[in-house]
Design an enzyme around this catalytic site. Structure first.
Site, PDB file in Angstrom:
ATOM      1  N   CYS A  86       8.967 -11.043  14.233  1.00 13.83           N
ATOM      2  CA  CYS A  86       8.931  -9.811  14.799  1.00 13.83           C
ATOM      3  C   CYS A  86       9.216  -9.964  16.313  1.00 13.83           C
ATOM      4  O   CYS A  86      10.473 -10.308  16.490  1.00 13.83           O
ATOM      5  CB  CYS A  86       7.415  -9.132  14.920  1.00 13.83           C
ATOM      6  SG  CYS A  86       7.362  -7.405  15.299  1.00 13.83           S
ATOM      7  N   HIS A 178       6.341  -9.489   8.856  1.00 11.72           N
ATOM      8  CA  HIS A 178       5.328 -10.224   9.316  1.00 11.72           C
ATOM      9  C   HIS A 178       5.115 -11.193   7.753  1.00 11.72           C
ATOM     10  O   HIS A 178       4.275 -10.685   7.061  1.00 11.72           O
ATOM     11  CB  HIS A 178       4.220  -9.536   9.590  1.00 11.72           C
ATOM     12  CG  HIS A 178       4.283  -9.177  10.943  1.00 11.72           C
ATOM     13  ND1 HIS A 178       3.823  -9.763  12.157  1.00 11.72           N
ATOM     14  CD2 HIS A 178       4.662  -7.950  11.465  1.00 11.72           C
ATOM     15  CE1 HIS A 178       3.890  -9.115  13.080  1.00 11.72           C
ATOM     16  NE2 HIS A 178       4.645  -7.735  12.935  1.00 11.72           N
ATOM     17  N   GLU A 180       2.825 -13.432   7.475  1.00  8.56           N
ATOM     18  CA  GLU A 180       1.436 -13.929   7.380  1.00  8.56           C
ATOM     19  C   GLU A 180       0.271 -12.883   6.836  1.00  8.56           C
ATOM     20  O   GLU A 180      -0.690 -13.023   6.531  1.00  8.56           O
ATOM     21  CB  GLU A 180       0.865 -14.188   9.049  1.00  8.56           C
ATOM     22  CG  GLU A 180       0.893 -13.158  10.104  1.00  8.56           C
ATOM     23  CD  GLU A 180       2.058 -12.620  10.499  1.00  8.56           C
ATOM     24  OE1 GLU A 180       2.167 -11.755  11.470  1.00  8.56           O
ATOM     25  OE2 GLU A 180       3.101 -12.882  10.132  1.00  8.56           O
ATOM     26  N   SER A 237     -23.742 -23.512  12.505  1.00 11.25           N
ATOM     27  CA  SER A 237     -24.747 -24.270  13.079  1.00 11.25           C
ATOM     28  C   SER A 237     -25.189 -25.174  11.636  1.00 11.25           C
ATOM     29  O   SER A 237     -25.293 -26.390  11.684  1.00 11.25           O
ATOM     30  CB  SER A 237     -25.811 -23.755  13.886  1.00 11.25           C
ATOM     31  OG  SER A 237     -26.624 -23.045  12.989  1.00 11.25           O
TER      32      SER A 237
END
Length: 522
Positions: A86, A178, A180, A237
């Protein structure tokens, strides 16, 4: 011997596109390590990074505007393969002697690209084989009007004559669409073609290799020292705890602060999983009364977030000071935190909400840092968790805010509100699981509204609390749509909450998208 999983890598230069992190995630999914850096990063560091290829991302600017971000010359002097996406294609074109212009109308959404010349990037890729067409996703205002010298036009659409270009002898490629996003059906195949075939990267970035690499890194870094970790029960965590337990065993001590603002039964679940099942040394601190005292009379959402975050730091410091042998602090920092931290230094970032416990522990703490997830996106962290043996239900649980129920109780936080909300939330989540809807929504939770609504209990009128239900569908949590849950399902949830919880007379469903609303209510 663990392979060097960082040897073959791609560098993404970010021009500010909303999809830049998605590019990185797609490349990681292929099995190749990559990093995202600002487009104006120093030439020396870009060249010393050792990438096998460079991707120029999209961006919101116009190449026709004075002072627009430009592709750096040293990138083209590097002899590396380059893919411009792009805006990345547009700045490549301008820099190398081509031209761009503003389109009469923005092209946004689904588009059909006709492959004119099947170069190495496009060869064999098609959604309509007999016509050599690709179904793609466009999002642009400008477009390339003239390719640079030596470039070939490789694709076009009905609206723009240059939808892709390449210079094969230099291994330079540009696409206006795009690859992706999932709407570009051959997008992942195209990225794989660039990363693996053109750049020659080996696919070493796998969960098993990452675990081996991090275990070796942690052992080398901490030696025989003790490591302390703030365990919240959240995904990040929890994965850090599982990874460190595998790496250093009894050298790890986890501090679990039970704030009284967790999901129903979550404190006991954390202890059962880590202390009992995995043998992790976990110190549980029941701090609910301290949190409720600190939040008494506080109504402002931002003030609540800061109180909750600061009190966590204070309690954690108190416990850490008791452990004189602890030399290292482990944190669940992930790669988007690193990118956003770097991006905030440009001055372009705006704070929408204070984020709990992100870089919040005081600098005066003399402990060294251990951040085994700092190179990973959230989806990679989840895959690591499963590979480490954590239950799928824990690893793929919906996101939960750092301040917990403190920002899902509107206004003042009280113990009775927290208990009521936790139970209502548990009913909602339980019904989502039973209806096989939990994994079909991205996030779902209940909210306590501090208003009373008239209801009828038996033959008497009663003024009782209101619970709001929220469920959203999203890909990246940057934008979201409210989830259209079936009416009969919502009726079942509402009936259970009202019938099972004394003090609730009404249940409502939030049908706000993001934007304009945020996903959380506070």
């Amino acid at each position: 011997m663990t392979p060097n999983i960082h040897h073959d890598k791609i560098l993404i230069l970010d021009f500010g596109a909303q999809y830049t992190q998605l590019i990185a995630r797609r490349i990681r999914e292929i099995g190749v390590y990559c990093e995202v850096w600002p487009w104006d990063h120093s030439p020396e560091e870009i060249l010393s990074f050792g990438a096998k290829g460079i991707i120029l991302s999209g961006g919101p600017e116009s190449t026709t505007s004075p002072g627009a971000p430009a592709a750096p010359q040293h990138v083209f002097d590097s002899d590396l393969p380059i893919l411009g996406i792009c805006y990345g294609m547009q700045t490549m074109a301008v820099h190398l002697g081509g031209a761009t212009e503003a389109a009469d109308k923005r092209e946004f959404g689904h588009a059909s690209v006709q492959v004119i010349y099947p170069d190495t990037l496009f060869s064999g890729l098609s959604d309509h084989p007999s016509e050599f067409r690709l179904d793609v996703w466009m999002s642009h205002g400008d477009h390339v009007s003239r390719v640079p010298p030596g470039f070939t036009i490789t694709a076009a659409t009905d609206r723009i004559p240059i939808a892709a270009m390449s210079r094969e002898d230099k291994r330079w490629y540009g696409v206006q669409f795009h690859p992706e996003v999932t709407h570009t059906l051959q997008g992942q195949a195209l990225l794989r073609r660039f990363v693996v075939d053109i750049c020659g990267c080996q696919m070493l970035w796998t969960a098993a290799n990452i675990i081996e690499d991090q275990i070796a890194h942690v052992r080398e870094r901490v030696g025989c020292d003790e490591v302390i970790l703030g365990l919240s029960g959240g995904v990040d965590s929890s994965v850090v705890a599982a990874l460190l337990q595998k790496a250093i065993g009894s050298q790890l001590t986890c501090v679990f602060v039970d704030t009284g603002l967790l999901r129903w039964g979550e404190g006991d679940q954390v202890m059962a999983m880590f202390a009992e099942h995995m043998g992790v040394n976990v110190v549980r601190i029941n701090a609910a009364s301290r949190y409720f005292d600190a939040l008494q009379g506080v109504y402002d959402p931002e003030a609540k977030r800061k109180i909750i975050g600061n009190l966590f730091i204070q309690i954690f410091e108190e416990e850490a000071s008791k452990r004189k042998q602890a030399k290292w602090l482990a944190q669940g920092t992930i790669y988007p935190d690193v990118i956003e931290s770097a991006g905030s230094k440009t001055g372009k970032a705006h704070v929408i909400k204070s984020h709990h416990n992100v870089g919040g522990l005081p600098e005066q703490m003399t402990l060294g840092m251990v951040e085994p997830l700092r190179e990973l996106f959230k989806d990679e962290v989840r895959r690591l968790g499963v590979a480490l043996g954590l239950p799928h239900a824990m690893v793929y649980r919906h996101p939960f805010p750092g301040p917990g129920l403190g920002v899902r109780i509107l206004g003042e936080v009280k113990p009775e509100y927290a208990e009521l909300l936790a139970k209502a939330d548990a009913i909602f989540i339980d019904e989502l699981h039973q209806a096989d809807l939990y994994d079909k929504v991205s996030q779902a939770f209940a909210v306590f509204l501090p208003v009373k609504s008239v209801g009828v209990v038996g033959d008497a009128r009663a003024y009782e609390w209101v619970i709001a239900l929220r469920a959203v569908e999203t890909v990246d949590f940057m934008t979201a749509q409210w989830a259209p849950l079936p009416y009969d399902f919502l009726s079942t949830v509402s009936n259970r909450i009202i019938n099972e919880l004394r003090g609730v007379s009404r249940v409502v469903y939030d049908i706000s998208g993001k934007p304009p609303a945020t996903i959380e209510w506070e």
